[in-house]
Design a protein around this motif. Structure first.
Motif, PDB file in Angstrom:
ATOM      1  N   GLY A  60       0.749  -1.066  -0.360  1.00 27.30           N
ATOM      2  CA  GLY A  60       0.212   0.284   0.295  1.00 27.30           C
ATOM      3  C   GLY A  60       0.944   1.026   0.122  1.00 27.30           C
ATOM      4  O   GLY A  60       0.112   2.222  -0.258  1.00 27.30           O
ATOM      5  N   ASP A  61       1.799   1.463  -0.046  1.00 24.26           N
ATOM      6  CA  ASP A  61       2.895   2.381  -0.155  1.00 24.26           C
ATOM      7  C   ASP A  61       4.216   2.368  -1.081  1.00 24.26           C
ATOM      8  O   ASP A  61       4.557   1.935  -1.247  1.00 24.26           O
ATOM      9  N   PRO A  62       3.356   3.060  -2.663  1.00 22.31           N
ATOM     10  CA  PRO A  62       4.238   2.394  -3.164  1.00 22.31           C
ATOM     11  C   PRO A  62       5.920   3.481  -3.422  1.00 22.31           C
ATOM     12  O   PRO A  62       6.574   4.157  -4.320  1.00 22.31           O
ATOM     13  N   PHE A  63       5.546   4.850  -2.522  1.00 24.45           N
ATOM     14  CA  PHE A  63       6.212   5.844  -2.692  1.00 24.45           C
ATOM     15  C   PHE A  63       7.629   5.875  -1.635  1.00 24.45           C
ATOM     16  O   PHE A  63       8.219   6.734  -1.290  1.00 24.45           O
ATOM     17  N   ALA A  64       7.641   4.620  -0.873  1.00 19.83           N
ATOM     18  CA  ALA A  64       8.837   4.662  -0.222  1.00 19.83           C
ATOM     19  C   ALA A  64      10.220   5.334  -0.473  1.00 19.83           C
ATOM     20  O   ALA A  64      11.021   5.910  -0.002  1.00 19.83           O
ATOM     21  N   SER A  65      10.483   4.790  -2.172  1.00 20.98           N
ATOM     22  CA  SER A  65      11.701   4.875  -2.175  1.00 20.98           C
ATOM     23  C   SER A  65      11.711   6.008  -2.942  1.00 20.98           C
ATOM     24  O   SER A  65      13.119   6.226  -3.119  1.00 20.98           O
ATOM     25  N   PHE A  66      10.529   5.939  -4.000  1.00 22.59           N
ATOM     26  CA  PHE A  66      10.369   6.992  -5.335  1.00 22.59           C
ATOM     27  C   PHE A  66       9.319   8.092  -4.446  1.00 22.59           C
ATOM     28  O   PHE A  66       8.195   7.450  -4.701  1.00 22.59           O
ATOM     29  N   PRO A  67       9.072   8.837  -3.693  1.00 22.07           N
ATOM     30  CA  PRO A  67       9.181   9.723  -3.906  1.00 22.07           C
ATOM     31  C   PRO A  67       7.747  10.303  -4.661  1.00 22.07           C
ATOM     32  O   PRO A  67       7.940  10.422  -5.673  1.00 22.07           O
ATOM     33  N   MET A  68       6.436  10.978  -4.277  1.00 23.83           N
ATOM     34  CA  MET A  68       5.213  11.302  -5.514  1.00 23.83           C
ATOM     35  C   MET A  68       5.685  12.539  -5.879  1.00 23.83           C
ATOM     36  O   MET A  68       6.810  13.067  -4.897  1.00 23.83           O
ATOM     37  N   ILE A  69       5.829  12.742  -7.068  1.00 21.48           N
ATOM     38  CA  ILE A  69       5.331  13.690  -7.603  1.00 21.48           C
ATOM     39  C   ILE A  69       4.373  14.505  -7.667  1.00 21.48           C
ATOM     40  O   ILE A  69       3.230  13.669  -8.080  1.00 21.48           O
ATOM     41  N   GLN A  70       4.415  15.688  -7.971  1.00 22.49           N
ATOM     42  CA  GLN A  70       3.166  16.272  -8.664  1.00 22.49           C
ATOM     43  C   GLN A  70       3.495  18.057  -8.943  1.00 22.49           C
ATOM     44  O   GLN A  70       5.233  18.329  -9.027  1.00 22.49           O
ATOM     45  N   ILE A  71       3.202  17.754 -10.104  1.00 23.92           N
ATOM     46  CA  ILE A  71       3.313  19.304 -10.357  1.00 23.92           C
ATOM     47  C   ILE A  71       2.346  20.611 -10.417  1.00 23.92           C
ATOM     48  O   ILE A  71       1.334  21.242  -9.879  1.00 23.92           O
ATOM     49  N   ILE A  72       3.357  21.639  -9.769  1.00 23.85           N
ATOM     50  CA  ILE A  72       2.917  23.056  -8.935  1.00 23.85           C
ATOM     51  C   ILE A  72       3.060  23.762 -10.027  1.00 23.85           C
ATOM     52  O   ILE A  72       2.600  24.692  -9.767  1.00 23.85           O
ATOM     53  N   GLU A  73       3.875  23.932 -10.888  1.00 31.12           N
ATOM     54  CA  GLU A  73       3.375  24.865 -11.887  1.00 31.12           C
ATOM     55  C   GLU A  73       3.598  24.615 -13.935  1.00 31.12           C
ATOM     56  O   GLU A  73       5.184  23.687 -13.759  1.00 31.12           O
ATOM     57  N   GLU A  74       2.979  24.194 -14.173  1.00 31.85           N
ATOM     58  CA  GLU A  74       2.457  23.674 -15.477  1.00 31.85           C
ATOM     59  C   GLU A  74       3.549  23.944 -16.254  1.00 31.85           C
ATOM     60  O   GLU A  74       3.264  25.459 -16.276  1.00 31.85           O
ATOM     61  N   PRO A  75       4.249  23.890 -17.742  1.00 35.53           N
ATOM     62  CA  PRO A  75       5.028  24.259 -18.410  1.00 35.53           C
ATOM     63  C   PRO A  75       3.745  25.129 -18.759  1.00 35.53           C
ATOM     64  O   PRO A  75       3.311  25.355 -19.601  1.00 35.53           O
ATOM     65  N   THR A  76       5.345  26.680 -19.273  1.00 36.65           N
ATOM     66  CA  THR A  76       4.507  27.657 -19.838  1.00 36.65           C
ATOM     67  C   THR A  76       4.654  27.304 -21.192  1.00 36.65           C
ATOM     68  O   THR A  76       6.298  27.154 -21.624  1.00 36.65           O
ATOM     69  N   LEU A  77       4.214  28.862 -22.245  1.00 34.15           N
ATOM     70  CA  LEU A  77       3.878  28.817 -23.461  1.00 34.15           C
ATOM     71  C   LEU A  77       5.084  30.292 -23.482  1.00 34.15           C
ATOM     72  O   LEU A  77       4.548  31.172 -22.633  1.00 34.15           O
ATOM     73  N   PRO A  78       6.023  30.368 -23.701  1.00 34.08           N
ATOM     74  CA  PRO A  78       6.977  31.802 -23.808  1.00 34.08           C
ATOM     75  C   PRO A  78       6.593  32.444 -25.000  1.00 34.08           C
ATOM     76  O   PRO A  78       6.043  31.984 -25.963  1.00 34.08           O
ATOM     77  N   GLU A  79       6.579  33.499 -24.394  1.00 26.80           N
ATOM     78  CA  GLU A  79       6.226  35.004 -25.524  1.00 26.80           C
ATOM     79  C   GLU A  79       7.523  35.349 -26.036  1.00 26.80           C
ATOM     80  O   GLU A  79       8.088  36.049 -27.295  1.00 26.80           O
TER      81      GLU A  79
END
Length: 475
Positions: A409-428
């Motif tokens: 039930g804990d697959p994130f022991a050795s490889f912690p979970m990741i989350q996108i805080i800021e999505e990829p930007t479209l440069p102007e």
């Protein structure tokens, strides 16, 4: 005054010096122009020929360790999963993630997802933001859309790689604990079989048997105390009555037997009548008087027949004195017949014998139960040892199995979970090339070239001045 030849020489030397100075100026100007032109030419060429690069970035959060879990198994054991990850206090999982994002496997997968060669995908720039749990990813491309797609492709390839590694780790963990689980299962089976075999062989199932047996022993002991008290009470009464009658219970029983026999009672009546007659005749007649002799003869005949009948009934010889003591017709002062007292004496003796037999039976039962208790106590010791081994095996097996389930039930022991805080930007705006920075670099380069040429220009005058200073110092 100088001669004309000397004047000509001097004028010629001055012309030569002017020509050398002019040539030197031209040479330095030419070199300066060439060098500056090269610097500015390279800068302008770079600005003109370098394609525009647009950089897209994204920020990823690396989650901390998952909370620990504790499971209590009543009467069996406890299983725990510790909180946190497998990293040490001075290690940062973001460093691993940074290496993974720039690895050949992840870049190849990201490039394939965009259907471009890996060389065209480029090398991402991964930066760890200090004092945070964040990662910043930057990737450049020729267009803003492509740059944004590259960041998304890199994130998805990295996430896919994480899932693969987590699955592989879980499989390795399962294989590693499978043998341990199998060993604990075998030990559990052996413990169960040993306990079952012992129960079947010994007949001992639980401690309740000993409790029941102890309860039975207690009941028998109480009965023994009660029966012993009754025995003493009846024995005291029997001894008192026997002393009063001056007769044993056996003699009283014999008297009752003789009383119930009609022949004996008839002979006793004849003996009594003959004795009475003889007693009445003796005072008025002499001992040799025919009536007295006849009465004495009848009395002796009746006594002989009576004694013979009594011996026949009782199986033992009786005497005349015994017959008088066995007489049941007398009564005491209270009007109680002697026969009733004999019956009471016999009844009390029978009750006493019954109590004695019951006491012996109770003692025998107690001895048997105490011997059985000793045997069961020894069996209980062996049973408890086997049962304790079984409980230990159950606890180890249940704990191992629970830990396996919790680890799944804990697959994130050795490889912690990741989350996108800021999505990829479209440069102007393009991130490269930067004209202001290039122009500033070219300007600084021109300054360095001019400064260098200036130093070279002043080199010869400075050398002359230094030589003159040295010469004066020597003189």
């Amino acid at each position: 005054m100088p001669s004309s030849s000397e004047s000509l020489v001097t004028i010629k030397n001055k012309k030569t010096s002017r020509n050398q100075l002019l040539w030197r100026w031209l040479r330095y100007l030419l070199v300066g122009a060439i060098c500056n032109g090269a610097v500015w030419g390279l800068a302008l060429s770079y600005l003109k020929k370098t394609p525009l690069t647009f950089t897209s970035d994204s920020v990823i959060h690396v989650a901390g360790g998952s909370p620990g879990v504790s499971v209590n198994l009543p009467s069996i054991g406890q299983a725990n999963t510790s909180s946190g990850t497998s990293f040490g206090a001075h290690s940062d999982p973001r460093e691993n993630y940074k290496l993974m994002m720039t690895s050949e496997t992840v870049l190849e997968t990201a490039a394939q997802s965009l259907d471009i060669p890996k060389s065209e995908f480029g090398q991402p720039n991964v930066e760890l933001i200090n004092n945070t749990t964040l990662l910043k990813i930057e990737i450049g491309a020729k267009s803003p859309e492509v740059a944004e797609d590259k960041v998304w492709a890199l994130y998805q390839a990295f996430y896919k790689r994480l899932n693969v590694l987590r699955s592989q780790e879980q499989e390795e963990r399962d294989r590693a604990v499978q043998q341990a689980l199998e060993d604990t299962r075998v030990k559990l089976t052996e413990a169960q079989n040993k306990l079952s075999d012992y129960k079947l062989e010994s007949g001992f199932n639980s401690s309740d048997q000993i409790k029941d047996l102890i309860g039975n022993i207690g009941n028998l002991q109480n009965q023994l105390i009660e029966e012993t008290a009754k025995y003493r009470q009846v024995n005291d009464s029997l001894q008192q009555l026997s002393t009063t009658l001056d007769l044993s219970p056996q003699k009283a029983a014999d008297a009752l037997v003789l009383q119930t026999d009609r022949v004996f009672q008839q002979l006793l009546s004849e003996y009594t009548e003959a004795t009475t007659l003889l007693t009445n005749l003796l005072p008025s007649r002499g001992p040799n008087y025919p009536d007295v002799i006849e009465a004495r003869r009848e009395r002796q005949a009746a006594l002989k027949a009576l004694l013979a009948r009594g011996q026949e009934l009782l199986g033992i010889p009786i005497e005349q004195l015994s017959l008088e003591r066995l007489n049941l017709d007398n009564s005491n002062g209270s009007g109680v017949k002697r026969g009733d007292l004999f019956v009471q004496l016999v009844t009390m003796n029978a009750e006493l014998e019954g109590l004695d037999g019951q006491i012996k039976t109770l003692k025998e039962q107690l001895n048997n139960l105490e011997a059985e208790l000793n045997i069961l106590t020894k069996k209980e010791t062996i049973h408890d040892n086997l049962d304790r081994d079984l409980q230990i095996a159950q606890a180890v097996f249940a704990s191992t199995l629970t830990k396996i389930d919790l680890s799944k039930g804990d697959p994130f022991a050795s490889f912690p979970m990741i989350q996108i805080i800021e999505e990829p930007t479209l440069p102007e705006e393009p991130s490269a090339p930067k004209p202001k920075l290039v122009m500033a670099g070219a300007f600084i380069g021109s300054l360095f070239v001019s400064a260098g040429l200036t130093l070279l220009w002043w080199r010869e005058p400075l050398l002359k001045i230094s030589k003159q200073i040295v010469k004066k110092a020597i003189e």
